[in-house]
Design a protein around this motif. Sequence first.
Motif, PDB file in Angstrom:
ATOM      1  N   ARG A 155     -28.981   2.984   5.357  1.00 35.52           N
ATOM      2  CA  ARG A 155     -29.222   1.542   5.214  1.00 35.52           C
ATOM      3  C   ARG A 155     -28.345   0.720   6.150  1.00 35.52           C
ATOM      4  O   ARG A 155     -28.601  -0.471   6.340  1.00 35.52           O
ATOM      5  N   CYS A 156     -27.327   1.342   6.733  1.00 37.18           N
ATOM      6  CA  CYS A 156     -26.508   0.642   7.721  1.00 37.18           C
ATOM      7  C   CYS A 156     -27.296   0.382   9.001  1.00 37.18           C
ATOM      8  O   CYS A 156     -26.838  -0.356   9.879  1.00 37.18           O
ATOM      9  N   ARG A 157     -28.473   0.992   9.115  1.00 28.64           N
ATOM     10  CA  ARG A 157     -29.361   0.764  10.265  1.00 28.64           C
ATOM     11  C   ARG A 157     -30.677   0.121   9.821  1.00 28.64           C
ATOM     12  O   ARG A 157     -31.688   0.213  10.519  1.00 28.64           O
ATOM     13  N   ASP A 158     -30.655  -0.508   8.666  1.00 22.71           N
ATOM     14  CA  ASP A 158     -31.841  -1.178   8.132  1.00 22.71           C
ATOM     15  C   ASP A 158     -32.295  -2.300   9.075  1.00 22.71           C
ATOM     16  O   ASP A 158     -31.497  -2.845   9.847  1.00 22.71           O
ATOM     17  N   THR A 159     -33.563  -2.643   8.992  1.00 24.64           N
ATOM     18  CA  THR A 159     -34.093  -3.721   9.839  1.00 24.64           C
ATOM     19  C   THR A 159     -33.571  -5.089   9.414  1.00 24.64           C
ATOM     20  O   THR A 159     -33.557  -6.025  10.208  1.00 24.64           O
ATOM     21  N   SER A 160     -33.127  -5.209   8.165  1.00 22.60           N
ATOM     22  CA  SER A 160     -32.605  -6.488   7.657  1.00 22.60           C
ATOM     23  C   SER A 160     -31.083  -6.518   7.766  1.00 22.60           C
ATOM     24  O   SER A 160     -30.399  -5.605   7.306  1.00 22.60           O
ATOM     25  N   GLU A 161     -30.547  -7.571   8.356  1.00 23.32           N
ATOM     26  CA  GLU A 161     -29.093  -7.678   8.474  1.00 23.32           C
ATOM     27  C   GLU A 161     -28.428  -7.845   7.114  1.00 23.32           C
ATOM     28  O   GLU A 161     -27.279  -7.414   6.908  1.00 23.32           O
ATOM     29  N   GLU A 162     -29.151  -8.427   6.157  1.00 22.69           N
ATOM     30  CA  GLU A 162     -28.581  -8.588   4.817  1.00 22.69           C
ATOM     31  C   GLU A 162     -28.399  -7.236   4.133  1.00 22.69           C
ATOM     32  O   GLU A 162     -27.411  -7.009   3.428  1.00 22.69           O
ATOM     33  N   VAL A 163     -29.355  -6.343   4.343  1.00 22.96           N
ATOM     34  CA  VAL A 163     -29.250  -4.991   3.775  1.00 22.96           C
ATOM     35  C   VAL A 163     -28.142  -4.217   4.479  1.00 22.96           C
ATOM     36  O   VAL A 163     -27.360  -3.504   3.838  1.00 22.96           O
ATOM     37  N   ARG A 164     -28.058  -4.354   5.791  1.00 21.39           N
ATOM     38  CA  ARG A 164     -26.999  -3.661   6.533  1.00 21.39           C
ATOM     39  C   ARG A 164     -25.621  -4.130   6.066  1.00 21.39           C
ATOM     40  O   ARG A 164     -24.708  -3.330   5.879  1.00 21.39           O
ATOM     41  N   LYS A 165     -25.482  -5.418   5.882  1.00 24.35           N
ATOM     42  CA  LYS A 165     -24.211  -5.974   5.394  1.00 24.35           C
ATOM     43  C   LYS A 165     -23.875  -5.407   4.015  1.00 24.35           C
ATOM     44  O   LYS A 165     -22.734  -4.999   3.754  1.00 24.35           O
ATOM     45  N   ALA A 166     -24.868  -5.363   3.126  1.00 23.52           N
ATOM     46  CA  ALA A 166     -24.648  -4.830   1.776  1.00 23.52           C
ATOM     47  C   ALA A 166     -24.258  -3.353   1.824  1.00 23.52           C
ATOM     48  O   ALA A 166     -23.444  -2.888   1.020  1.00 23.52           O
ATOM     49  N   ALA A 167     -24.833  -2.618   2.772  1.00 22.99           N
ATOM     50  CA  ALA A 167     -24.515  -1.193   2.904  1.00 22.99           C
ATOM     51  C   ALA A 167     -23.051  -0.994   3.298  1.00 22.99           C
ATOM     52  O   ALA A 167     -22.354  -0.144   2.731  1.00 22.99           O
ATOM     53  N   PHE A 168     -22.582  -1.779   4.264  1.00 18.75           N
ATOM     54  CA  PHE A 168     -21.169  -1.673   4.658  1.00 18.75           C
ATOM     55  C   PHE A 168     -20.250  -2.088   3.512  1.00 18.75           C
ATOM     56  O   PHE A 168     -19.191  -1.484   3.304  1.00 18.75           O
ATOM     57  N   GLU A 169     -20.646  -3.104   2.763  1.00 23.37           N
ATOM     58  CA  GLU A 169     -19.833  -3.535   1.624  1.00 23.37           C
ATOM     59  C   GLU A 169     -19.770  -2.447   0.558  1.00 23.37           C
ATOM     60  O   GLU A 169     -18.727  -2.240  -0.069  1.00 23.37           O
ATOM     61  N   ARG A 170     -20.879  -1.736   0.360  1.00 17.32           N
ATOM     62  CA  ARG A 170     -20.882  -0.651  -0.627  1.00 17.32           C
ATOM     63  C   ARG A 170     -19.978   0.496  -0.187  1.00 17.32           C
ATOM     64  O   ARG A 170     -19.347   1.163  -1.007  1.00 17.32           O
ATOM     65  N   LEU A 171     -19.887   0.699   1.111  1.00 16.00           N
ATOM     66  CA  LEU A 171     -19.050   1.780   1.639  1.00 16.00           C
ATOM     67  C   LEU A 171     -17.559   1.454   1.548  1.00 16.00           C
ATOM     68  O   LEU A 171     -16.727   2.321   1.800  1.00 16.00           O
ATOM     69  N   HIS A 172     -17.219   0.209   1.188  1.00 12.17           N
ATOM     70  CA  HIS A 172     -15.821  -0.136   0.976  1.00 12.17           C
ATOM     71  C   HIS A 172     -15.215   0.724  -0.135  1.00 12.17           C
ATOM     72  O   HIS A 172     -13.993   0.910  -0.187  1.00 12.17           O
ATOM     73  N   GLN A 173     -16.073   1.245  -1.013  1.00 10.07           N
ATOM     74  CA  GLN A 173     -15.600   2.082  -2.126  1.00 10.07           C
ATOM     75  C   GLN A 173     -15.533   3.566  -1.757  1.00 10.07           C
ATOM     76  O   GLN A 173     -15.178   4.392  -2.594  1.00 10.07           O
ATOM     77  N   VAL A 174     -15.893   3.892  -0.516  1.00 13.41           N
ATOM     78  CA  VAL A 174     -15.927   5.293  -0.080  1.00 13.41           C
ATOM     79  C   VAL A 174     -14.794   5.539   0.910  1.00 13.41           C
ATOM     80  O   VAL A 174     -14.659   4.807   1.893  1.00 13.41           O
ATOM     81  N   ASP A 175     -13.981   6.549   0.654  1.00 16.10           N
ATOM     82  CA  ASP A 175     -12.898   6.887   1.585  1.00 16.10           C
ATOM     83  C   ASP A 175     -13.480   7.571   2.822  1.00 16.10           C
ATOM     84  O   ASP A 175     -14.494   8.271   2.743  1.00 16.10           O
ATOM     85  N   ILE A 176     -12.828   7.375   3.934  1.00 12.95           N
ATOM     86  CA  ILE A 176     -13.312   7.934   5.202  1.00 12.95           C
ATOM     87  C   ILE A 176     -13.421   9.460   5.142  1.00 12.95           C
ATOM     88  O   ILE A 176     -14.286  10.062   5.780  1.00 12.95           O
TER      89      ILE A 176
END
Length: 353
Positions: A155-176
Motif C-alpha cells: 500500500r506504500c505504492r498505492d495510487t492514492s497519496e492518502e492511502v500511501r500516507k496511511a501505510a507509512f503511518e501504520r509502519l511507525h509501529q513496525v521496527d526496521i
Amino acid sequence: RFKKDATVERIIDFFIKIATYNDGEDCQEWIDVITTQLIEYCLSKQNAKNKSVRYRVCDIIGRLLKNMAETYELDEDLWERLEDVLVMRLKDKIPQVRQRAAFAVHRLSDPSSEECKVRIGLATMMDFDSNKDCRREALKSIDLHRKTVKIILRRCRDTSEEVRKAAFERLHQVDIRALSIRQRVDLLKSGLTERSEIVKKSCITLLCDRWLKNRDNDIIELLKLLDIEQYETEAEIVLNTIFDSEVALTVDPPPYNLSDHSNEHFFYWRCQIEWFSKQKPIPMQQEIDDAMPDPVNFIKLFDDNDNDNTNNYVLQQLLILARYLNLQDEYSRSALSRIGIKLLESYNVENTS
C-alpha cells in the motif's frame, strides 16, 4: 443518510455510553444485557435493503466494540455471528458501508489465528477495493502480523497519496528489523523520493522519529541495517534526508581511521562531505575543512589499506573524498599522484574501485 448529522451523532454516542457504562462489578450484568440486546438488534437489520440502515448497523457495532473495555468478553456465539456479518459487509456494494464495516471488524481480529477471517477480509479489501477510503480504513484496522506487513508495504505504492500516507503511518509501529534488507531500502527509497509532500513527510517521520530514534540516533547502527555496499544509492538518499532534517546524530566526527572504524563510518564521512559541498547558496567550506585531514595524514589511510586484505569499499570512499583535499602545495599533489599510480599497479584493487 451518509452525511453526518450532529444531532444523530450525539444520540448514537449517548446510547453507546449508556450501553458500555461501567462503574464497578455491579454494572457488569447491565453491560451484558444492554450490549447483547443492542448488538442483536443491529444484527437483525444487517441485511436491510436500505443502504443507510446497513451503514448504521456497522457504525453502531463499531462504536460499541471500540468503547468496550479491553477485558470484556462477548458470548462466543454472538462473536462468531458478528464476525460473519461484518466480514460479509466488507463486500457490500456501497463503499461507505464497506468502509464502516472495516472500522467495526477490527476488534474481532484474532492475532493468534493463521487463518483469521477478519484479517483475510481486510487484506483483500486493501489490495482489491476500488475505493481509496475503503483501502485506507482497512489499512488502519488490520492487525500487525507477519503476514500483513507485506500487504501494508504494497500500500506504500498505492495510487492514492492518502492511502500511501496511511501505510507509512501504520509502519511507525513496525521496527526496521521486522523487514528484510531489501524491503527496508525499497520502502525508504520510494518514500523519500515521493512526489507527494504529505507522503514524503510521513516517511521522514518513520525514518527519523521511529527507526533512528529507537537506536538513540546512532546513524552507524542504522546504516548497518541497510547493507550500504549492496544498496549504496538508497543509503545515500537516507543519509541526505537525515542531514536535511538536521537530526542530532550519535556518531564520532570524521576523519576516521581503518583500525577503529567500519565501512559505514567511511560511507557516512563521504556522504557528509558531499552534502556539505552541495549546500546553497554557498558550500559549507569550513565544515569540509574541519572534517578533512591534511593531505599527508589522508594519504596514510591509503598506505594502511595497502595489504593483502585491501578493503576495496573503503578505498572507493577515500578516492571520492580525495577530491575535497586541500592540494595547494606541490608535495601534496605529487604524493597523491604516487598513490594513484600505486593503486593502478596493485593486484589487490578490484576493477570496480
